[in-house]
Design an enzyme around this catalytic site. Structure first.
Site, mmCIF file in Angstrom:
data_model
loop_
_atom_site.group_PDB
_atom_site.id
_atom_site.type_symbol
_atom_site.label_atom_id
_atom_site.label_comp_id
_atom_site.label_asym_id
_atom_site.label_seq_id
_atom_site.Cartn_x
_atom_site.Cartn_y
_atom_site.Cartn_z
ATOM 1 N N GLY A 134 -9.048 105.104 53.131
ATOM 2 C CA GLY A 134 -9.204 103.711 52.682
ATOM 3 C C GLY A 134 -9.795 102.838 53.769
ATOM 4 O O GLY A 134 -10.221 103.318 54.831
ATOM 5 N N ASP B 212 -1.862 113.594 46.281
ATOM 6 C CA ASP B 212 -1.199 112.366 45.851
ATOM 7 C C ASP B 212 0.198 112.366 46.459
ATOM 8 O O ASP B 212 1.004 113.274 46.176
ATOM 9 C CB ASP B 212 -1.129 112.347 44.308
ATOM 10 C CG ASP B 212 -0.722 110.984 43.788
ATOM 11 O OD1 ASP B 212 0.218 110.396 44.358
ATOM 12 O OD2 ASP B 212 -1.346 110.504 42.827
ATOM 13 N N TYR C 174 16.623 105.405 55.747
ATOM 14 C CA TYR C 174 16.396 106.699 56.412
ATOM 15 C C TYR C 174 16.703 106.590 57.909
ATOM 16 O O TYR C 174 17.219 107.536 58.521
ATOM 17 C CB TYR C 174 14.958 107.189 56.197
ATOM 18 C CG TYR C 174 14.809 108.075 54.977
ATOM 19 C CD1 TYR C 174 14.719 107.530 53.704
ATOM 20 C CD2 TYR C 174 14.773 109.470 55.099
ATOM 21 C CE1 TYR C 174 14.586 108.337 52.579
ATOM 22 C CE2 TYR C 174 14.646 110.284 53.985
ATOM 23 C CZ TYR C 174 14.551 109.719 52.733
ATOM 24 O OH TYR C 174 14.432 110.524 51.634
ATOM 25 N N GLN D 213 20.676 106.369 58.023
ATOM 26 C CA GLN D 213 21.389 107.549 57.528
ATOM 27 C C GLN D 213 20.886 108.851 58.148
ATOM 28 O O GLN D 213 21.665 109.734 58.467
ATOM 29 C CB GLN D 213 21.233 107.593 56.001
ATOM 30 C CG GLN D 213 22.054 108.662 55.314
ATOM 31 C CD GLN D 213 21.821 108.612 53.793
ATOM 32 O OE1 GLN D 213 21.759 107.533 53.201
ATOM 33 N NE2 GLN D 213 21.693 109.777 53.190
ATOM 34 N N GLY E 96 10.995 111.652 54.062
ATOM 35 C CA GLY E 96 11.618 112.983 54.028
ATOM 36 C C GLY E 96 10.867 113.934 54.952
ATOM 37 O O GLY E 96 11.478 114.707 55.707
ATOM 38 N N LYS F 147 6.716 97.262 48.000
ATOM 39 C CA LYS F 147 6.704 97.229 49.473
ATOM 40 C C LYS F 147 8.086 96.849 50.028
ATOM 41 O O LYS F 147 8.504 97.331 51.081
ATOM 42 C CB LYS F 147 5.658 96.225 49.960
ATOM 43 C CG LYS F 147 4.209 96.693 49.771
ATOM 44 C CD LYS F 147 3.844 97.847 50.690
ATOM 45 C CE LYS F 147 2.368 98.206 50.572
ATOM 46 N NZ LYS F 147 1.984 99.358 51.386
ATOM 47 N N TYR G 110 3.647 95.519 43.397
ATOM 48 C CA TYR G 110 3.246 95.686 44.800
ATOM 49 C C TYR G 110 4.292 95.059 45.734
ATOM 50 O O TYR G 110 4.799 95.740 46.629
ATOM 51 C CB TYR G 110 1.883 95.024 44.990
ATOM 52 C CG TYR G 110 1.281 95.156 46.363
ATOM 53 C CD1 TYR G 110 0.819 96.383 46.845
ATOM 54 C CD2 TYR G 110 1.139 94.040 47.199
ATOM 55 C CE1 TYR G 110 0.243 96.495 48.106
ATOM 56 C CE2 TYR G 110 0.563 94.136 48.454
ATOM 57 C CZ TYR G 110 0.112 95.374 48.909
ATOM 58 O OH TYR G 110 -0.463 95.474 50.147
HETATM 59 P P1 NAD Z 1 -7.262 100.654 50.516
HETATM 60 O O1 NAD Z 1 -7.069 100.555 49.063
HETATM 61 O O2 NAD Z 1 -8.631 100.537 51.065
HETATM 62 O O3 NAD Z 1 -6.645 102.004 51.069
HETATM 63 C C1 NAD Z 1 -5.509 102.615 50.516
HETATM 64 C C2 NAD Z 1 -5.723 104.118 50.543
HETATM 65 O O4 NAD Z 1 -4.583 104.765 49.976
HETATM 66 C C3 NAD Z 1 -6.906 104.546 49.709
HETATM 67 O O5 NAD Z 1 -7.677 105.467 50.426
HETATM 68 C C4 NAD Z 1 -6.271 105.180 48.485
HETATM 69 O O6 NAD Z 1 -7.096 106.139 47.873
HETATM 70 C C5 NAD Z 1 -5.014 105.764 49.067
HETATM 71 N N1 NAD Z 1 -3.941 105.974 48.074
HETATM 72 C C6 NAD Z 1 -3.487 105.091 47.152
HETATM 73 N N2 NAD Z 1 -2.506 105.653 46.432
HETATM 74 C C7 NAD Z 1 -2.322 106.917 46.895
HETATM 75 C C8 NAD Z 1 -1.469 107.991 46.558
HETATM 76 N N3 NAD Z 1 -0.575 107.892 45.571
HETATM 77 N N4 NAD Z 1 -1.582 109.155 47.248
HETATM 78 C C9 NAD Z 1 -2.483 109.280 48.242
HETATM 79 N N5 NAD Z 1 -3.326 108.294 48.605
HETATM 80 C C10 NAD Z 1 -3.254 107.122 47.948
HETATM 81 O O7 NAD Z 1 -6.323 99.546 51.151
HETATM 82 P P2 NAD Z 1 -6.228 99.042 52.642
HETATM 83 O O8 NAD Z 1 -6.681 97.634 52.671
HETATM 84 O O9 NAD Z 1 -6.850 100.012 53.561
HETATM 85 O O10 NAD Z 1 -4.648 99.040 52.833
HETATM 86 C C11 NAD Z 1 -3.986 100.044 53.550
HETATM 87 C C12 NAD Z 1 -2.485 99.742 53.621
HETATM 88 O O11 NAD Z 1 -2.277 98.494 54.275
HETATM 89 C C13 NAD Z 1 -1.818 99.628 52.262
HETATM 90 O O12 NAD Z 1 -0.551 100.201 52.309
HETATM 91 C C14 NAD Z 1 -1.687 98.134 52.047
HETATM 92 O O13 NAD Z 1 -0.593 97.822 51.235
HETATM 93 C C15 NAD Z 1 -1.506 97.640 53.464
HETATM 94 N N6 NAD Z 1 -1.957 96.239 53.580
HETATM 95 C C16 NAD Z 1 -3.271 95.934 53.640
HETATM 96 C C17 NAD Z 1 -3.682 94.610 53.714
HETATM 97 C C18 NAD Z 1 -5.150 94.238 53.773
HETATM 98 O O14 NAD Z 1 -5.459 93.040 53.790
HETATM 99 N N7 NAD Z 1 -6.040 95.174 53.834
HETATM 100 C C19 NAD Z 1 -2.733 93.605 53.727
HETATM 101 C C20 NAD Z 1 -1.407 93.946 53.654
HETATM 102 C C21 NAD Z 1 -1.022 95.270 53.596
#
Ligand code: NAD
Ligand code: UDP
Length: 454
Positions: free
Chosen positions: A136, A182, A283, A286, A226, A273, A269
């Site tokens: 991502g 996934d 985790y 515990q 885990g 979170k 979301y």
């Molecule tokens: P993004 O959507 O670009 O990246 C998320 C990645 O997770 C993607 O590659 C997606 O394919 C993968 N993914 C989603 N569900 C999945 C699953 N079930 N199994 C495996 N892979 C999965 O988002 P990002 O902006 O890079 O965000 C990354 C993290 O940072 C996220 O957890 C997001 O909540 C957190 N976050 C980002 C921001 C921001 O502004 N970018 C702000 C707050 C929090």
């Protein structure tokens, strides 16, 4: 007298016979000469014919002309015909090869000839690091830094919102591994550290399949915690400023518990979170898992998806195409934007620190969305977009700005990249993305034309 007469007659007879023989000889020789010159003339005519035919296609030769040719001529004609069709086939193959060469050159442009330079780490310093969501936007930048530092990196991603293109420059590197998986399903790998980033982050993406968003942030997080417990890895959870909801405290410190609507469109979301954080500390308590929790505020930069619907990508794409810049609501709501390299530095500092409670990572420079639209418009040269306000989004947080005192004190971290510089780099990236899209469209068009002309 009679004797003399007989002798004379004999002589006359011999002379006559000899003359006759000479005459016959002369006649025969003449015939032969005329035959050979006729033969030479015939051959010359045939040679001329062949030269003519050599420049024509077989289809152009009238059938009767072929019949008048001799065996030798037919053989030559046949070889000429074979030569012509071979030439035609060669021309076609050459054209196809040229087309393929162009395609290969285009694809080669996408694959770096050599990897970015990585440091060499000894056996004791080198860690095996798992990055979920590593394909991502944020994950891929984190992977770059970890790889360059010389660690072994395993990316796990289901490509819901991520792209292979974000990490393709590492494909084949001996320190890099990609697992298409996934995280809602268990995963068994060895790791020293886990950066757990897998989750859609843009509101349109996480609202598209709310149940899946909850599963990813709950079941997915349980699976990763885990795994951390089983292999004894330290794990960093990517949480969000959304845990504060539509905040009643401003700016938001980590001590603030938040103001979240548990059944609104953002709940999948926000609550996902919040449960993720709860799981981490359960985790930790515990199972004695070593956890780090980063509360990430709005982050932007290259590799954001052009159509992910977040404000930065929307406004830049609209400005680059002279489209209306769409402000949701009256535009008085605020956000604080952090450049991606600053965020990655913050995540690395948090993982390396001994501080285990949640830490805000973000840039405290705050702007209204209305102001933000004008900033972007002014950064795109020659932009003719107008800024228009529209319907407000349900449960849209009205104010957001991180209090980063804790990060400064505990991690000695604060953001360095100004909004102006960060946006300029991001605009350059989106410009390139736009031209790529045009190139791809042209490619499709060319291929289509070739197909239909057959
Ligand atoms: P993004 O959507 O670009 O990246 C998320 C990645 O997770 C993607 O590659 C997606 O394919 C993968 N993914 C989603 N569900 C999945 C699953 N079930 N199994 C495996 N892979 C999965 O988002 P990002 O902006 O890079 O965000 C990354 C993290 O940072 C996220 O957890 C997001 O909540 C957190 N976050 C980002 C921001 C921001 O502004 N970018 C702000 C707050 C929090
Ligand atoms: N926003 C907007 N126009 C857009 C996209 C977003 O006005 O095209 C607003 C949105 O309503 C919110 C802010 O910009 O107030 C930030 O939205 P984003 O989706 O980037 O992230 P959020 O902080 O809401 O998760």
């Amino acid at each position: 007298m009679i004797r003399q007469y007989l002798k004379f007659r004999k002589t006359i007879t011999i002379v006559c016979v000899l003359s006759l023989l000479f005459l016959i000889f002369l006649i025969l020789t003449k015939n032969q000469n005329s035959n050979s010159s006729e033969l030479i003339r015939h051959h010359k005519r045939l040679d001329d014919d062949f030269q003519d035919i050599g420049y024509r296609e077989l289809d152009d030769i009238p059938k009767k002309e072929i019949y008048v040719l001799g065996e030798k001529e037919l053989k030559m004609e046949l070889s000429n015909t074979i030569e012509d069709s071979t030439k035609r086939e060669l021309r076609e193959v050459k054209a196809k090869v040229e087309q393929l060469e162009k395609k290969i050159a285009f694809l080669e442009g996408r694959i770096p000839q050599k990897y970015p330079e990585v440091q060499y780490l000894g056996y004791k310093e080198r860690k095996r690091i798992l990055v979920t969501g590593g394909a991502g936007f944020v994950g891929s930048h984190l992977v770059d830094v970890l790889m360059i530092q010389g660690h072994e990196v395993i990316v796990v991603d289901n490509f819901f919102t991520g792209r292979k293109r974000n990490i393709e420059h590492w494909f084949g590197h001996r320190n890099f591994e990609l697992i298409h998986h996934d995280i809602v399903n268990p995963l068994f790998v060895e790791a020293d550290e886990i950066y757990h980033l897998a989750s859609p982050a843009s509101p349109p993406h996480y609202m598209q399949n709310p149940v899946k968003t909850i599963k990813t942030n709950t079941l997915g997080t349980i699976n990763m915690l885990g795994l951390a417990r089983r292999v004894g890895a330290k794990i960093l959870i990517a949480s969000t400023s959304e845990v504060y909801g539509d905040p009643m405290v401003h700016p938001q410190p980590e001590s603030y518990w938040g103001h979240v609507n548990p059944i609104g469109p953002r709940a999948c979301y926000d609550e996902g979170k919040r449960v993720s954080e709860t799981l981490a500390y359960s985790y930790a308590k515990q199972e004695k898992v070593s956890v780090r929790v980063a509360r990430i505020f709005n982050t932007y930069g290259p590799r954001m998806h052009v159509s992910d619907g977040r404000v930065v990508s929307n406004f830049i794409m609209q400005a680059l195409q002279n489209l209306t810049i769409t402000v949701y609501g009256n535009g008085k709501q605020t956000r604080s934007f952090c450049y991606v390299s600053d965020l990655v530095d913050g995540l690395l500092a948090l993982m390396a620190s001994s501080y285990s409670l949640p830490v805000n990572i973000g840039n405290p420079v705050e702007h209204t969305i209305e102001e933000f639209a004008v900033i972007i418009k002014n950064l795109v040269p020659g932009c003719r977009s107008t800024v228009a306000t529209g319907a407000a989004v349900e449960d849209d947080p009205q104010r957001r700005r991180p209090d980063i005192t804790l990060a400064k004190n505990q991690l000695h971290w604060s953001p360095k990249v100004s909004l102006q510089d960060g946006l300029q780099r991001t605009i350059d990236y989106f410009k390139e993305e736009l031209s790529r899209t045009t190139f791809y469209n042209n490619q499709t068009y060319i291929d289509f034309k070739v197909k239909t002309s057959h």
